[in-house]
Design a protein around this motif. Structure first.
Motif, PDB file in Angstrom:
ATOM      1  N   GLY A  51       0.789  -1.222   0.000  1.00 57.56           N
ATOM      2  CA  GLY A  51       0.000   0.000   0.000  1.00 57.56           C
ATOM      3  C   GLY A  51       0.819   1.268   0.000  1.00 57.56           C
ATOM      4  O   GLY A  51       0.259   2.368  -0.131  1.00 57.56           O
ATOM      5  N   GLN A  52       2.126   1.157   0.133  1.00 55.84           N
ATOM      6  CA  GLN A  52       2.986   2.346   0.161  1.00 55.84           C
ATOM      7  C   GLN A  52       3.004   3.008  -1.219  1.00 55.84           C
ATOM      8  O   GLN A  52       3.218   2.338  -2.231  1.00 55.84           O
ATOM      9  N   ARG A  53       2.812   4.332  -1.262  1.00 58.01           N
ATOM     10  CA  ARG A  53       2.714   5.049  -2.529  1.00 58.01           C
ATOM     11  C   ARG A  53       3.975   5.808  -2.891  1.00 58.01           C
ATOM     12  O   ARG A  53       4.269   5.997  -4.073  1.00 58.01           O
ATOM     13  N   GLU A  54       4.709   6.265  -1.917  1.00 61.84           N
ATOM     14  CA  GLU A  54       5.899   7.071  -2.157  1.00 61.84           C
ATOM     15  C   GLU A  54       7.131   6.357  -1.621  1.00 61.84           C
ATOM     16  O   GLU A  54       7.039   5.556  -0.683  1.00 61.84           O
ATOM     17  N   PRO A  55       8.316   6.630  -2.205  1.00 60.06           N
ATOM     18  CA  PRO A  55       9.549   6.012  -1.685  1.00 60.06           C
ATOM     19  C   PRO A  55       9.790   6.405  -0.232  1.00 60.06           C
ATOM     20  O   PRO A  55       9.579   7.556   0.159  1.00 60.06           O
ATOM     21  N   GLN A  56      10.231   5.443   0.555  1.00 56.97           N
ATOM     22  CA  GLN A  56      10.564   5.712   1.950  1.00 56.97           C
ATOM     23  C   GLN A  56      11.881   5.042   2.289  1.00 56.97           C
ATOM     24  O   GLN A  56      12.241   4.013   1.707  1.00 56.97           O
ATOM     25  N   ALA A  57      12.592   5.629   3.234  1.00 57.73           N
ATOM     26  CA  ALA A  57      13.886   5.088   3.650  1.00 57.73           C
ATOM     27  C   ALA A  57      14.071   5.335   5.130  1.00 57.73           C
ATOM     28  O   ALA A  57      13.472   6.244   5.707  1.00 57.73           O
ATOM     29  N   ILE A  58      14.890   4.502   5.747  1.00 62.91           N
ATOM     30  CA  ILE A  58      15.288   4.735   7.129  1.00 62.91           C
ATOM     31  C   ILE A  58      16.731   5.224   7.139  1.00 62.91           C
ATOM     32  O   ILE A  58      17.533   4.855   6.277  1.00 62.91           O
ATOM     33  N   THR A  59      17.048   6.074   8.101  1.00 61.12           N
ATOM     34  CA  THR A  59      18.370   6.680   8.194  1.00 61.12           C
ATOM     35  C   THR A  59      18.839   6.652   9.643  1.00 61.12           C
ATOM     36  O   THR A  59      18.029   6.467  10.559  1.00 61.12           O
ATOM     37  N   PRO A  60      20.139   6.852   9.888  1.00 60.89           N
ATOM     38  CA  PRO A  60      20.613   6.947  11.270  1.00 60.89           C
ATOM     39  C   PRO A  60      20.037   8.183  11.951  1.00 60.89           C
ATOM     40  O   PRO A  60      19.620   9.131  11.280  1.00 60.89           O
ATOM     41  N   PRO A  61      20.008   8.204  13.273  1.00 65.42           N
ATOM     42  CA  PRO A  61      19.509   9.383  13.994  1.00 65.42           C
ATOM     43  C   PRO A  61      20.286  10.636  13.579  1.00 65.42           C
ATOM     44  O   PRO A  61      21.509  10.630  13.496  1.00 65.42           O
ATOM     45  N   GLY A  62      19.558  11.710  13.301  1.00 66.53           N
ATOM     46  CA  GLY A  62      20.187  12.973  12.951  1.00 66.53           C
ATOM     47  C   GLY A  62      20.621  13.085  11.508  1.00 66.53           C
ATOM     48  O   GLY A  62      21.134  14.140  11.097  1.00 66.53           O
ATOM     49  N   GLN A  63      20.437  12.023  10.718  1.00 63.65           N
ATOM     50  CA  GLN A  63      20.831  12.056   9.302  1.00 63.65           C
ATOM     51  C   GLN A  63      19.777  12.808   8.504  1.00 63.65           C
ATOM     52  O   GLN A  63      18.607  12.474   8.542  1.00 63.65           O
ATOM     53  N   ASN A  64      20.206  13.824   7.766  1.00 64.15           N
ATOM     54  CA  ASN A  64      19.264  14.629   6.992  1.00 64.15           C
ATOM     55  C   ASN A  64      19.400  14.390   5.489  1.00 64.15           C
ATOM     56  O   ASN A  64      18.405  14.194   4.794  1.00 64.15           O
ATOM     57  N   ASN A  65      20.610  14.420   4.985  1.00 62.16           N
ATOM     58  CA  ASN A  65      20.836  14.280   3.550  1.00 62.16           C
ATOM     59  C   ASN A  65      21.583  12.989   3.271  1.00 62.16           C
ATOM     60  O   ASN A  65      22.777  12.882   3.543  1.00 62.16           O
ATOM     61  N   ALA A  66      20.879  12.017   2.736  1.00 61.19           N
ATOM     62  CA  ALA A  66      21.496  10.732   2.421  1.00 61.19           C
ATOM     63  C   ALA A  66      22.233  10.825   1.095  1.00 61.19           C
ATOM     64  O   ALA A  66      21.719  11.379   0.118  1.00 61.19           O
ATOM     65  N   GLU A  67      23.437  10.272   1.044  1.00 59.35           N
ATOM     66  CA  GLU A  67      24.242  10.273  -0.170  1.00 59.35           C
ATOM     67  C   GLU A  67      24.451   8.874  -0.735  1.00 59.35           C
ATOM     68  O   GLU A  67      24.797   8.726  -1.908  1.00 59.35           O
ATOM     69  N   ARG A  68      24.243   7.861   0.095  1.00 58.36           N
ATOM     70  CA  ARG A  68      24.424   6.474  -0.342  1.00 58.36           C
ATOM     71  C   ARG A  68      23.211   5.676   0.115  1.00 58.36           C
ATOM     72  O   ARG A  68      23.169   5.177   1.237  1.00 58.36           O
ATOM     73  N   LEU A  69      22.203   5.579  -0.767  1.00 56.46           N
ATOM     74  CA  LEU A  69      20.950   4.913  -0.428  1.00 56.46           C
ATOM     75  C   LEU A  69      20.988   3.470  -0.930  1.00 56.46           C
ATOM     76  O   LEU A  69      21.164   3.219  -2.122  1.00 56.46           O
ATOM     77  N   CYS A  70      20.833   2.544  -0.014  1.00 63.05           N
ATOM     78  CA  CYS A  70      20.936   1.124  -0.328  1.00 63.05           C
ATOM     79  C   CYS A  70      19.561   0.556  -0.673  1.00 63.05           C
ATOM     80  O   CYS A  70      18.585   0.778   0.047  1.00 63.05           O
ATOM     81  N   GLY A  71      19.495  -0.152  -1.809  1.00 58.13           N
ATOM     82  CA  GLY A  71      18.282  -0.869  -2.173  1.00 58.13           C
ATOM     83  C   GLY A  71      18.384  -2.320  -1.759  1.00 58.13           C
ATOM     84  O   GLY A  71      19.462  -2.830  -1.447  1.00 58.13           O
ATOM     85  N   ASN A  72      17.263  -3.009  -1.780  1.00 61.46           N
ATOM     86  CA  ASN A  72      17.213  -4.394  -1.344  1.00 61.46           C
ATOM     87  C   ASN A  72      17.259  -5.386  -2.500  1.00 61.46           C
ATOM     88  O   ASN A  72      17.398  -6.589  -2.273  1.00 61.46           O
TER      89      ASN A  72
END
Length: 334
Positions: free
Chosen positions: A255-276
């Motif tokens: 049911g998820q419509r938009e991309p979502q990701a989890i990040t470490p605490p305090g992380q704002n701008n992700a530069e290396r996003l890992c897919g599954n």
């Protein structure tokens, strides 16, 4: 176990004494340190007991860590867990080892009734000495194990990470944790409808405008076998592993419509996003890439597909610019 009363007799909370580790020899050359400690959470410290092996690495098996609520860690359970460590030690002596993303499936005599074990990267714990490169053993349900076997461990790890609000995934046992919606995930995921191969040591990352597939030598043989078994030019998925250098992991739920990701605490701008995972779709009109669920898809023309297949089966590096000229599709070998 006279030490057990000393270990478990201490009180929890603010008045508890500093963590005390007890070492127990469970097999020749193998000891297990048992430490009662507080595990910090967003809702406050949780009284826990961690069991950490010392001696498995000498036999080629990464050290193992179990962390669970102190109330579960009675003397009878500890005896069963020590026997499990001894069994893992025997397997390691035979060359049978587990690594990140691996699992142990129990019969009716499980350490944790109704659950099996998933092995994830261990993390530092306050007051506990955790060896480098150790694995944490995390109990998962029967349904969650089905997800591991069908979609790969990475999706389950990141899904548990989102559920527990812990990056990249929890490394402890919480008997009150809700179960992942495995039936709904099996029914809704596009991965249920295409052929797949598990490459736990492969990684797929989004770095800027590049989608990068990283492989290790030896994967060529698995990919050659995959292509030999697949009908010609059929889509397929490579189920990849967690990248320890990533600063975000994509997650997905039905049911998820938009991309979502989890990040470490305090992380704002992700530069290396890992897919599954990475899905490859041959014989398309143009080259393109897109995010699908919690992974990536490469849509390739006939010429690009031939180049990608050659790189995957022969161990060659490759960089393709998509038809829009905005993204690169890269294959790298570690």
């Amino acid at each position: 176990m006279a030490w057990w009363n000393e270990l478990m007799g201490r009180v929890s909370g603010a008045s508890r004494s500093p963590a005390l580790a007890q070492r127990v020899e469970v097999a020749p050359g193998l000891t297990v340190s048992v430490t009662r400690h507080a595990r910090p959470t967003s809702k406050g410290p949780v009284d826990c007991v961690s069991y950490v092996s010392d001696g498995l690495a000498a036999k080629g098996q990464k050290e193992l860590v179990f962390t669970l609520p102190a109330g579960m860690a009675d003397e009878a359970f500890s005896s069963k867990l020590f026997s499990f460590f001894a069994t893992i030690n025997q397997f390691a002596e035979q060359g049978r080892t587990v690594d990140t993303g691996g699992h142990t499936q129990f019969g009716q005599r499980s350490l944790f009734p109704g659950r099996h074990l998933l092995y994830v990267p261990a993390e530092p714990l306050p007051e506990v000495s955790v060896p480098a490169n150790a694995l944490a053993a995390v109990p998962v349900t029967e349904g969650e194990l089905v997800l591991v076997e069908r979609f790969g461990a990475t999706r389950v790890m990141s899904s548990l990470g989102r559920m527990c609000s812990h990056f990249p995934c929890p490394t402890w046992f919480d008997p009150e944790r809700p179960e992942l919606p495995h039936a709904e995930m099996l029914q809704a995921s596009m991965l249920s409808n295409i052929a797949s191969a598990r490459l736990k040591e492969a990684r797929v990352l989004q770095m800027g405008s590049d989608i990068v597939l990283r492989l290790v030598p030896g994967a060529e043989a698995l990919l050659q076998q995959l292509f030999a078994e697949l009908p010609a030019n059929m889509p397929f998925a490579l189920l990849t592993g967690l990248d320890p250098t990533a600063d975000a992991y994509f997650v997905w739920a039905p049911g998820q419509r938009e991309p979502q990701a989890i990040t470490p605490p305090g992380q704002n701008n992700a530069e290396r996003l890992c897919g599954n995972f990475l899905v490859v779709v041959p014989e398309q009109e143009k080259d393109a890439s897109q995010l699908v669920e919690d992974g990536f898809a490469w849509l390739l023309t006939e010429a690009s597909w031939k180049a990608v297949k050659r790189a995957l089966t022969e161990g060659g590096a490759l960089a393709l610019l998509d038809s829009a000229g905005s993204k690169r599709l890269r294959i790298e070998w570690a």
